[in-house]
Design an enzyme around this catalytic site. Structure first.
Site, PDB file in Angstrom:
ATOM      1  N   ARG A  94       0.800  -1.237   0.000  1.00  0.00           N
ATOM      2  CA  ARG A  94       0.000   0.000   0.000  1.00  0.00           C
ATOM      3  C   ARG A  94       0.829   1.281   0.000  1.00  0.00           C
ATOM      4  O   ARG A  94       0.331   2.350   0.339  1.00  0.00           O
ATOM      5  CB  ARG A  94      -1.007  -0.001   1.163  1.00  0.00           C
ATOM      6  CG  ARG A  94      -2.039  -1.113   1.062  1.00  0.00           C
ATOM      7  CD  ARG A  94      -3.232  -0.846   1.951  1.00  0.00           C
ATOM      8  NE  ARG A  94      -4.250  -1.876   1.745  1.00  0.00           N
ATOM      9  CZ  ARG A  94      -4.388  -2.951   2.510  1.00  0.00           C
ATOM     10  NH1 ARG A  94      -3.567  -3.156   3.535  1.00  0.00           N
ATOM     11  NH2 ARG A  94      -5.333  -3.823   2.269  1.00  0.00           N
TER      12      ARG A  94
ATOM     13  N   LYS B  37       3.736  11.443 -11.255  1.00  0.00           N
ATOM     14  CA  LYS B  37       2.897  10.615 -12.110  1.00  0.00           C
ATOM     15  C   LYS B  37       3.585   9.266 -12.309  1.00  0.00           C
ATOM     16  O   LYS B  37       4.742   9.205 -12.704  1.00  0.00           O
ATOM     17  CB  LYS B  37       2.684  11.266 -13.474  1.00  0.00           C
ATOM     18  CG  LYS B  37       1.599  12.306 -13.527  1.00  0.00           C
ATOM     19  CD  LYS B  37       1.399  12.714 -14.981  1.00  0.00           C
ATOM     20  CE  LYS B  37       0.321  13.747 -15.145  1.00  0.00           C
ATOM     21  NZ  LYS B  37       0.144  14.108 -16.570  1.00  0.00           N
TER      22      LYS B  37
ATOM     23  N   GLU C  47      10.572  17.675 -24.955  1.00  0.00           N
ATOM     24  CA  GLU C  47       9.877  18.032 -23.718  1.00  0.00           C
ATOM     25  C   GLU C  47      10.289  19.423 -23.231  1.00  0.00           C
ATOM     26  O   GLU C  47       9.484  20.147 -22.637  1.00  0.00           O
ATOM     27  CB  GLU C  47      10.140  16.987 -22.635  1.00  0.00           C
ATOM     28  CG  GLU C  47       9.550  15.609 -22.926  1.00  0.00           C
ATOM     29  CD  GLU C  47       8.040  15.528 -22.700  1.00  0.00           C
ATOM     30  OE1 GLU C  47       7.409  16.558 -22.376  1.00  0.00           O
ATOM     31  OE2 GLU C  47       7.496  14.424 -22.851  1.00  0.00           O
TER      32      GLU C  47
ATOM     33  N   LYS D  55       8.166  23.045 -14.481  1.00  0.00           N
ATOM     34  CA  LYS D  55       7.294  21.927 -14.104  1.00  0.00           C
ATOM     35  C   LYS D  55       7.031  21.916 -12.603  1.00  0.00           C
ATOM     36  O   LYS D  55       5.903  21.652 -12.173  1.00  0.00           O
ATOM     37  CB  LYS D  55       7.899  20.592 -14.540  1.00  0.00           C
ATOM     38  CG  LYS D  55       6.955  19.435 -14.204  1.00  0.00           C
ATOM     39  CD  LYS D  55       7.191  18.189 -14.987  1.00  0.00           C
ATOM     40  CE  LYS D  55       6.074  17.186 -14.720  1.00  0.00           C
ATOM     41  NZ  LYS D  55       6.266  15.907 -15.444  1.00  0.00           N
TER      42      LYS D  55
ATOM     43  N   GLU E 270      -3.494  17.114 -11.268  1.00  0.00           N
ATOM     44  CA  GLU E 270      -3.912  17.424 -12.637  1.00  0.00           C
ATOM     45  C   GLU E 270      -5.408  17.683 -12.746  1.00  0.00           C
ATOM     46  O   GLU E 270      -6.110  17.114 -13.579  1.00  0.00           O
ATOM     47  CB  GLU E 270      -3.484  16.298 -13.596  1.00  0.00           C
ATOM     48  CG  GLU E 270      -3.432  16.756 -15.052  1.00  0.00           C
ATOM     49  CD  GLU E 270      -2.855  15.707 -15.979  1.00  0.00           C
ATOM     50  OE1 GLU E 270      -3.628  14.978 -16.607  1.00  0.00           O
ATOM     51  OE2 GLU E 270      -1.613  15.607 -16.060  1.00  0.00           O
TER      52      GLU E 270
ATOM     53  N   ARG F  62      -2.086  21.692 -14.505  1.00  0.00           N
ATOM     54  CA  ARG F  62      -1.065  20.691 -14.836  1.00  0.00           C
ATOM     55  C   ARG F  62      -1.353  19.984 -16.151  1.00  0.00           C
ATOM     56  O   ARG F  62      -0.434  19.514 -16.833  1.00  0.00           O
ATOM     57  CB  ARG F  62      -0.928  19.673 -13.701  1.00  0.00           C
ATOM     58  CG  ARG F  62       0.200  18.682 -13.952  1.00  0.00           C
ATOM     59  CD  ARG F  62       0.487  17.795 -12.773  1.00  0.00           C
ATOM     60  NE  ARG F  62       1.541  16.856 -13.085  1.00  0.00           N
ATOM     61  CZ  ARG F  62       2.070  15.992 -12.224  1.00  0.00           C
ATOM     62  NH1 ARG F  62       1.641  15.967 -10.975  1.00  0.00           N
ATOM     63  NH2 ARG F  62       3.018  15.168 -12.611  1.00  0.00           N
TER      64      ARG F  62
ATOM     65  N   ASN G 230       0.571  18.522 -20.965  1.00  0.00           N
ATOM     66  CA  ASN G 230       0.319  17.463 -21.939  1.00  0.00           C
ATOM     67  C   ASN G 230       0.233  17.990 -23.367  1.00  0.00           C
ATOM     68  O   ASN G 230      -0.213  17.265 -24.268  1.00  0.00           O
ATOM     69  CB  ASN G 230      -0.962  16.710 -21.588  1.00  0.00           C
ATOM     70  CG  ASN G 230      -0.792  15.851 -20.356  1.00  0.00           C
ATOM     71  OD1 ASN G 230      -0.009  14.916 -20.335  1.00  0.00           O
ATOM     72  ND2 ASN G 230      -1.531  16.190 -19.302  1.00  0.00           N
TER      73      ASN G 230
ATOM     74  N   HIS H 157       0.892  15.714 -26.253  1.00  0.00           N
ATOM     75  CA  HIS H 157       0.693  14.337 -25.810  1.00  0.00           C
ATOM     76  C   HIS H 157      -0.646  13.737 -26.255  1.00  0.00           C
ATOM     77  O   HIS H 157      -0.740  12.532 -26.458  1.00  0.00           O
ATOM     78  CB  HIS H 157       0.802  14.256 -24.285  1.00  0.00           C
ATOM     79  CG  HIS H 157       2.181  14.487 -23.767  1.00  0.00           C
ATOM     80  ND1 HIS H 157       2.871  15.662 -23.969  1.00  0.00           N
ATOM     81  CD2 HIS H 157       3.020  13.693 -23.049  1.00  0.00           C
ATOM     82  CE1 HIS H 157       4.060  15.582 -23.396  1.00  0.00           C
ATOM     83  NE2 HIS H 157       4.170  14.397 -22.831  1.00  0.00           N
TER      84      HIS H 157
ATOM     85  N   HIS I  46       0.175  10.343 -27.864  1.00  0.00           N
ATOM     86  CA  HIS I  46      -0.167   9.062 -27.246  1.00  0.00           C
ATOM     87  C   HIS I  46      -0.900   8.146 -28.224  1.00  0.00           C
ATOM     88  O   HIS I  46      -0.721   6.919 -28.197  1.00  0.00           O
ATOM     89  CB  HIS I  46      -1.034   9.281 -26.007  1.00  0.00           C
ATOM     90  CG  HIS I  46      -0.259   9.780 -24.823  1.00  0.00           C
ATOM     91  ND1 HIS I  46      -0.867  10.174 -23.655  1.00  0.00           N
ATOM     92  CD2 HIS I  46       1.067   9.943 -24.618  1.00  0.00           C
ATOM     93  CE1 HIS I  46       0.054  10.562 -22.783  1.00  0.00           C
ATOM     94  NE2 HIS I  46       1.232  10.436 -23.356  1.00  0.00           N
TER      95      HIS I  46
ATOM     96  N   HIS J  63       9.165   8.264 -26.984  1.00  0.00           N
ATOM     97  CA  HIS J  63       8.071   9.099 -26.477  1.00  0.00           C
ATOM     98  C   HIS J  63       8.240  10.559 -26.906  1.00  0.00           C
ATOM     99  O   HIS J  63       7.295  11.188 -27.392  1.00  0.00           O
ATOM    100  CB  HIS J  63       8.003   9.004 -24.955  1.00  0.00           C
ATOM    101  CG  HIS J  63       7.023   9.943 -24.337  1.00  0.00           C
ATOM    102  ND1 HIS J  63       5.665   9.870 -24.565  1.00  0.00           N
ATOM    103  CD2 HIS J  63       7.202  11.008 -23.506  1.00  0.00           C
ATOM    104  CE1 HIS J  63       5.052  10.837 -23.908  1.00  0.00           C
ATOM    105  NE2 HIS J  63       5.959  11.531 -23.253  1.00  0.00           N
TER     106      HIS J  63
END
Length: 351
Positions: A112, A134, A176, A214, A224, A228, A232, A235, A239, A252
């Site tokens: 956990r 993330k 990026e 960032k 997010e 935030r 993206n 992205h 993606h 990526h």
């Protein structure tokens, strides 16, 4: 009868990002280093010389985005159970964004949740993936659709690791950096246009400015819920490309570069950006040999894939678009015909 469970509390998950030579790291608990064969062969000795702990376990995963899956997570968890790790143990993500995402996700679910540290070894992970908490894995429906927000307790971005990066990996990180500048800092973008990131001092400046950007965004919107999501940019389109090509054709950062060009075309169509600005972005990406074209084979399928994006709603797609250089908007009401027009412009484009 009603029973209230009062869980209101403030938990400080702040941490520091060290952009410097890796210091000595000393622990009084078990530590597991998660890495891949490429990074291990180049840099594992460098890390182990600086790492002191009662027990150090090295867990090696296959190298590549296509291995960012449940099988790899099971490998990590199995190794931790076999070595009798517990809730006080620490994981170290030693690699690029793929290793960082998987290590963080494993740390978030092992018993956990346990602590982990990011030691990013690629430019992309130093400026972006290692910061913000993330974590996650890919599945057949898309990228990073299974995961958790789980902040590291520290990030160590050592420039030493960038010396061995292949040109494509370096360029993927530049994508990026460009993303941050376009959406949040026009002055930074202009600086990048005249900078030479092959020079160590200018690269260090770019890394620092990207991380500062960032970090500021994450501090304002950790989970997010709003701002935030602007990180993206590129992205949403990228993606889909990654999923369509089974994560094997492009890095990526390369799909982010293509995605930024696609997003810019949509911004142009909506009057959010002018042609000169879009050309400046494309020219900067091409300077680092990043791809800016992609041939969409099935425009309808490409559009439908947007609905699997985490930012999208049941019947709406949220796009991250530049509002000129240094600004960003996130509309979720763009007409389908408008988006399809942009996608058709890439149908048959040369890959």
């Amino acid at each position: 009868m009603t029973v209230d469970i009062d869980l209101k509390k403030t938990i400080d998950t702040s941490y520091k990002i060290y952009i410097d030579a890796l210091p000595a790291l000393t622990f009084d608990k078990k530590v597991a280093v998660v890495t891949n064969p490429t990074v291990s062969g180049l840099h594992l000795d460098y890390l182990l010389e600086r790492l002191k702990a009662p027990a150090v376990e090295v867990i090696t995963l296959p190298d590549g985005e296509q291995y960012k899956n449940w099988e790899s997570i099971e490998t990590v968890l199995g190794a931790l159970f076999e070595a009798r790790f517990n809730r006080s143990s620490v994981l170290i993500a030693f690699g690029g964004g793929v290793i960082g995402d998987m290590t963080g996700f494993a740390a978030s679910i092992f018993q956990r949740g346990i602590d982990f540290i990011q030691i990013p070894t690629t430019l992309l992970s130093q400026v972006d993936a290692s910061v913000g908490g993330k974590t996650g894995i890919n599945n057949r429906y898309g990228k990073n659709l299974v995961g958790a927000f789980h902040q590291p307790i520290a990030v160590y971005a050592d420039p030493h690791f960038l010396e061995t990066l292949p040109p494509r990996e370096f360029a993927a990180g530049v994508a990026e950096i460009v993303k941050m500048a376009v959406t949040f800092d026009a002055d930074f973008f202009a600086w990048l246009e005249s900078a030479d990131l092959s020079r160590p001092e200018q690269l260090a400046e770019a890394v620092a400015r990207s991380v500062q950007t960032k970090a500021s965004v994450v501090a304002q919107d950790e989970k997010e819920r709003g701002l935030r999501a602007a990180l993206n940019y590129g992205h949403t389109f990228g993606h889909v490309i990654e999923n369509e090509t089974n994560y094997t054709t492009y890095l990526h950062g390369e799909t982010v570069a293509i995605g930024m060009v696609m997003a810019n075309r949509l911004a142009l169509e909506l009057g959010l950006m002018d042609a000169v600005e879009a050309e400046r972005v494309e020219r900067l990406l091409e300077r680092y040999d990043l791809p800016v074209r992609y041939a969409i084979a099935d425009v309808e399928a490409f559009y439908e894939a947007f609905f699997l994006d985490k930012k999208s709603g049941d019947n709406s797609i949220t796009f991250i678009l530049p509002n000129h250089l240094g600004g960003v908007v996130m509309p979720n009401d763009i007409a389908r015909d408008t988006v399809m027009k942009i996608l058709r412009g890439f149908a048959g484009d040369a890959q």
